[in-house]
Design an enzyme around this catalytic site. Structure first.
Site, mmCIF file in Angstrom:
data_model
loop_
_atom_site.group_PDB
_atom_site.id
_atom_site.type_symbol
_atom_site.label_atom_id
_atom_site.label_comp_id
_atom_site.label_asym_id
_atom_site.label_seq_id
_atom_site.Cartn_x
_atom_site.Cartn_y
_atom_site.Cartn_z
ATOM 1 N N SER A 1 3.908 9.944 17.871
ATOM 2 C CA SER A 1 3.299 10.825 16.866
ATOM 3 C C SER A 1 3.768 12.274 17.044
ATOM 4 O O SER A 1 3.849 12.787 18.166
ATOM 5 C CB SER A 1 1.777 10.775 16.997
ATOM 6 O OG SER A 1 1.202 11.788 16.204
ATOM 7 N N SER B 1 1.996 14.649 15.777
ATOM 8 C CA SER B 1 0.793 15.466 15.610
ATOM 9 C C SER B 1 0.547 16.437 16.763
ATOM 10 O O SER B 1 0.200 17.601 16.510
ATOM 11 C CB SER B 1 -0.437 14.576 15.401
ATOM 12 O OG SER B 1 -0.327 13.942 14.150
ATOM 13 N N LYS C 1 -7.924 3.932 10.371
ATOM 14 C CA LYS C 1 -8.506 4.879 9.397
ATOM 15 C C LYS C 1 -9.755 4.338 8.698
ATOM 16 O O LYS C 1 -10.656 5.103 8.371
ATOM 17 C CB LYS C 1 -7.466 5.290 8.358
ATOM 18 C CG LYS C 1 -6.379 6.194 8.928
ATOM 19 C CD LYS C 1 -5.443 6.672 7.842
ATOM 20 C CE LYS C 1 -4.253 7.387 8.439
ATOM 21 N NZ LYS C 1 -3.353 7.938 7.421
ATOM 22 N N ALA D 1 -2.329 3.447 2.376
ATOM 23 C CA ALA D 1 -1.673 4.733 2.139
ATOM 24 C C ALA D 1 -1.883 5.175 0.692
ATOM 25 O O ALA D 1 -2.092 6.360 0.421
ATOM 26 C CB ALA D 1 -0.178 4.622 2.452
ATOM 27 N N THR E 1 2.395 -7.813 -4.542
ATOM 28 C CA THR E 1 1.216 -8.634 -4.791
ATOM 29 C C THR E 1 0.379 -7.918 -5.847
ATOM 30 O O THR E 1 -0.332 -6.954 -5.547
ATOM 31 C CB THR E 1 0.394 -8.782 -3.488
ATOM 32 O OG1 THR E 1 1.296 -9.059 -2.412
ATOM 33 C CG2 THR E 1 -0.643 -9.874 -3.597
HETATM 34 P P1 ATR Z 1 -0.513 1.003 4.502
HETATM 35 O O1 ATR Z 1 -1.880 1.191 5.036
HETATM 36 O O2 ATR Z 1 0.571 1.718 5.274
HETATM 37 O O3 ATR Z 1 -0.405 1.268 3.036
HETATM 38 P P2 ATR Z 1 -0.731 -1.848 4.135
HETATM 39 O O4 ATR Z 1 -2.133 -1.706 3.721
HETATM 40 O O5 ATR Z 1 -0.347 -2.946 5.067
HETATM 41 O O6 ATR Z 1 -0.170 -0.539 4.790
HETATM 42 O O7 ATR Z 1 0.152 -1.962 2.810
HETATM 43 C C1 ATR Z 1 1.514 -2.133 2.862
HETATM 44 C C2 ATR Z 1 2.081 -2.026 1.452
HETATM 45 O O8 ATR Z 1 3.499 -2.104 1.533
HETATM 46 C C3 ATR Z 1 1.644 -3.150 0.536
HETATM 47 O O9 ATR Z 1 1.557 -2.641 -0.777
HETATM 48 C C4 ATR Z 1 2.807 -4.132 0.660
HETATM 49 O O10 ATR Z 1 2.983 -4.973 -0.456
HETATM 50 P P3 ATR Z 1 2.100 -6.334 -0.609
HETATM 51 O O11 ATR Z 1 0.697 -5.889 -0.904
HETATM 52 O O12 ATR Z 1 2.719 -7.056 -1.722
HETATM 53 O O13 ATR Z 1 2.226 -7.017 0.718
HETATM 54 C C5 ATR Z 1 3.950 -3.176 0.731
HETATM 55 N N1 ATR Z 1 5.182 -3.712 1.364
HETATM 56 C C6 ATR Z 1 5.394 -3.993 2.662
HETATM 57 N N2 ATR Z 1 6.655 -4.408 2.853
HETATM 58 C C7 ATR Z 1 7.271 -4.369 1.648
HETATM 59 C C8 ATR Z 1 8.594 -4.665 1.183
HETATM 60 N N3 ATR Z 1 9.559 -5.080 2.014
HETATM 61 N N4 ATR Z 1 8.849 -4.506 -0.133
HETATM 62 C C9 ATR Z 1 7.869 -4.086 -0.984
HETATM 63 N N5 ATR Z 1 6.618 -3.782 -0.612
HETATM 64 C C10 ATR Z 1 6.311 -3.920 0.687
#
Ligand code: ATR
Length: 280
Positions: A21, A23, A72, A138, A160
């Site tokens: 980090s 931070s 978080k 995020a 998704t």
């Molecule tokens: P964060 O808290 O960092 O947002 P998360 O809640 O695990 O992490 O969400 C990850 C996001 O990245 C999700 O929207 C995921 O898509 P899915 O909901 O379809 O799984 C997306 N994501 C992760 N890897 C990806 C990839 N290779 N291509 C497109 N979207 C991706």
């Protein structure tokens, strides 16, 4: 935790993993700039039993903590008071341990993003078409502050679709939000495309058709890299985006907002951003 004289207020970032980090460096730079003495360290917490670990830190006299992945949402749960923006985000990245033993929570991620966009990069949100890629935590943290700036349209695209729909349903009253899969995007150009997926963690980019990038489109990656462009920034540049920016500025801006909550002073963020970039 290291021992410090009682007069120095102690802060930390907690997460897992947290060793890399930035931070501590950022907050100690802020403190130096303000000629304040604080300590700030990175503390890796075990995945299990977040509340007990936080209670222990609180008992040890910590004044505040930044919270990062994956805690978080759990941080949100342990707060006795939450700011409206934390309430809306359903996640807390800034904990304040009050003298009466209570814990207050805030979420500075969204403010960090909008400050970096507007103040550091002069990017306007009102009346613009915004595309957000991803529908995870995020995105939840940054949606309300973006919508408050009244974009013309805000589309959330996710692999998704259901996840995007559930997320958007919590914010639908706040403005012009819609959702879709990557294949449904068509060829409409967006003014601002924000990558909030976790794809960059494995050096990948989301499956976005470059048709949505016009010659005026700005691409923004919530992730950052100090030793070169992120995968999404490199991809966007090669696809003709007007500019592509990573999230280092957002990281520093969200930290500055946390520093303000704890210390009551506003720091000069551009100096800290420039120093971080220069050092690598
Ligand atoms: P964060 O808290 O960092 O947002 P998360 O809640 O695990 O992490 O969400 C990850 C996001 O990245 C999700 O929207 C995921 O898509 P899915 O909901 O379809 O799984 C997306 N994501 C992760 N890897 C990806 C990839 N290779 N291509 C497109 N979207 C991706």
């Amino acid at each position: 935790m290291a021992e410090h004289p009682v007069s120095i207020d102690r802060y930390a970032v907690v997460g897992n993993p947290v060793a890399h980090s930035l931070s501590p460096r950022i907050h100690l730079s802020f403190a130096g700039q303000m000629q304040q003495q604080i300590s700030y360290e990175a503390i890796e917490l075990a995945i299990d039993d977040f509340p007990a670990q936080i209670e222990k830190l609180q008992q040890q006299g910590l004044k505040g903590a930044n919270v990062t992945v994956p805690f978080k949402q759990q941080a949100w749960e342990i707060c006795s008071q939450r700011s409206p923006r934390a309430e809306q985000a359903g996640a807390v990245n800034t904990l304040s341990f009050n003298d009466n033993g209570e814990i207050s929570g805030d979420n500075t991620d969204g403010t960090g993003l909008t400050r970096d966009l507007q103040d550091n990069h002069d990017i306007r949100i009102p009346h613009r078409k915004i595309l957000i890629l991803g529908a995870g935590g995020a995105v939840r943290g940054v949606l309300a502050p973006l919508l408050a700036l009244e974009p013309e349209r805000l589309v959330i695209a996710n692999r998704t679709l259901k996840k995007a729909e559930i997320l958007a349903s919590d914010f639908i009253s706040a403005g012009a939000v819609s959702t879709c899969g990557y294949d449904d995007l068509g060829a409409d150009k967006f003014d601002l495309i924000i990558n909030a997926t976790a794809a960059g963690l494995s050096d990948q980019v989301p499956p976005l058709n470059e048709k949505v990038i016009g010659s005026n489109s700005i691409c923004y990656d919530l992730m950052y890299r100090l030793d070169g462009p992120t995968a999404f920034v490199a991809w966007a540049r090669s696809r003709g985006a007007a500019s592509a920016i990573d999230g280092l500025g957002m990281l520093v801006e969200q930290a500055a907002e946390s520093f303000y909550i704890w210390r009551g002073v506003r720091v000069n963020t551009s100096e800290v951003i420039d120093n971080l970039r220069d050092k690598f």
